[in-house]
Design a protein around this motif. Sequence first.
Motif, mmCIF file in Angstrom:
data_model
loop_
_atom_site.group_PDB
_atom_site.id
_atom_site.type_symbol
_atom_site.label_atom_id
_atom_site.label_comp_id
_atom_site.label_asym_id
_atom_site.label_seq_id
_atom_site.Cartn_x
_atom_site.Cartn_y
_atom_site.Cartn_z
ATOM 1 N N GLU A 52 -7.004 -21.153 1.011
ATOM 2 C CA GLU A 52 -5.926 -21.742 0.219
ATOM 3 C C GLU A 52 -5.665 -20.957 -1.073
ATOM 4 O O GLU A 52 -4.629 -21.119 -1.709
ATOM 5 C CB GLU A 52 -6.263 -23.194 -0.150
ATOM 6 N N GLN A 53 -6.587 -20.123 -1.463
ATOM 7 C CA GLN A 53 -6.478 -19.388 -2.720
ATOM 8 C C GLN A 53 -5.363 -18.350 -2.632
ATOM 9 O O GLN A 53 -5.228 -17.644 -1.637
ATOM 10 C CB GLN A 53 -7.804 -18.695 -3.001
ATOM 11 N N LEU A 54 -4.567 -18.258 -3.676
ATOM 12 C CA LEU A 54 -3.461 -17.304 -3.719
ATOM 13 C C LEU A 54 -3.918 -15.998 -4.348
ATOM 14 O O LEU A 54 -4.693 -15.990 -5.309
ATOM 15 C CB LEU A 54 -2.295 -17.873 -4.515
ATOM 16 N N ILE A 55 -3.399 -14.907 -3.845
ATOM 17 C CA ILE A 55 -3.771 -13.588 -4.376
ATOM 18 C C ILE A 55 -3.349 -13.440 -5.841
ATOM 19 O O ILE A 55 -3.953 -12.701 -6.594
ATOM 20 C CB ILE A 55 -3.194 -12.465 -3.493
ATOM 21 N N MET A 56 -2.330 -14.184 -6.241
ATOM 22 C CA MET A 56 -1.872 -14.127 -7.629
ATOM 23 C C MET A 56 -2.894 -14.712 -8.599
ATOM 24 O O MET A 56 -2.810 -14.507 -9.792
ATOM 25 C CB MET A 56 -0.531 -14.860 -7.771
ATOM 26 N N ASP A 57 -3.874 -15.444 -8.068
ATOM 27 C CA ASP A 57 -4.871 -16.095 -8.908
ATOM 28 C C ASP A 57 -6.101 -15.232 -9.184
ATOM 29 O O ASP A 57 -7.013 -15.675 -9.870
ATOM 30 C CB ASP A 57 -5.327 -17.408 -8.260
ATOM 31 N N ILE A 58 -6.146 -14.013 -8.638
ATOM 32 C CA ILE A 58 -7.338 -13.197 -8.871
ATOM 33 C C ILE A 58 -7.150 -12.291 -10.080
ATOM 34 O O ILE A 58 -6.044 -12.005 -10.504
ATOM 35 C CB ILE A 58 -7.717 -12.359 -7.628
ATOM 36 N N ASP A 59 -8.256 -11.851 -10.622
ATOM 37 C CA ASP A 59 -8.273 -10.935 -11.769
ATOM 38 C C ASP A 59 -8.181 -9.510 -11.227
ATOM 39 O O ASP A 59 -9.146 -8.974 -10.690
ATOM 40 C CB ASP A 59 -9.568 -11.135 -12.554
ATOM 41 N N PHE A 60 -7.008 -8.880 -11.368
ATOM 42 C CA PHE A 60 -6.799 -7.552 -10.819
ATOM 43 C C PHE A 60 -7.532 -6.455 -11.594
ATOM 44 O O PHE A 60 -7.594 -5.318 -11.137
ATOM 45 C CB PHE A 60 -5.308 -7.242 -10.695
#
Length: 107
Positions: A52-60
């Motif tokens: 369910e986690q969105l890629i936009m929520d990770i620390d790039f």
Amino acid sequence: MTGSESPLINISDESTFFSFDPGLTPIAEVEQNVLVKIETKDCFSNQITSEEQLIMDIDFSRINPATGPVFIKGAKKGRCFSRQNSQDRSKTARGNSYHTGRRFPGG
């Protein structure tokens, strides 16, 4: 590694870095022909933990980590070192990053 061999040195995936730099200090120094187990993280530093986690929520700023560096005593420029993937699939993270013949790139 085969099932009968045990690593003499274990390196945790907590020792990661995100860009090669001549100033990196090796986290371990090993002799040639010593079995070393190196834990790695996936390309997102294991930040994605559910579907369910969105890629936009990770620390790039934490993508594409490498574990190490590890200094191999007696390594000569241009020589290759073998690595084997472990059969231990308890973690989903897999990967490798290595450089032969120098303490670190540019060094």
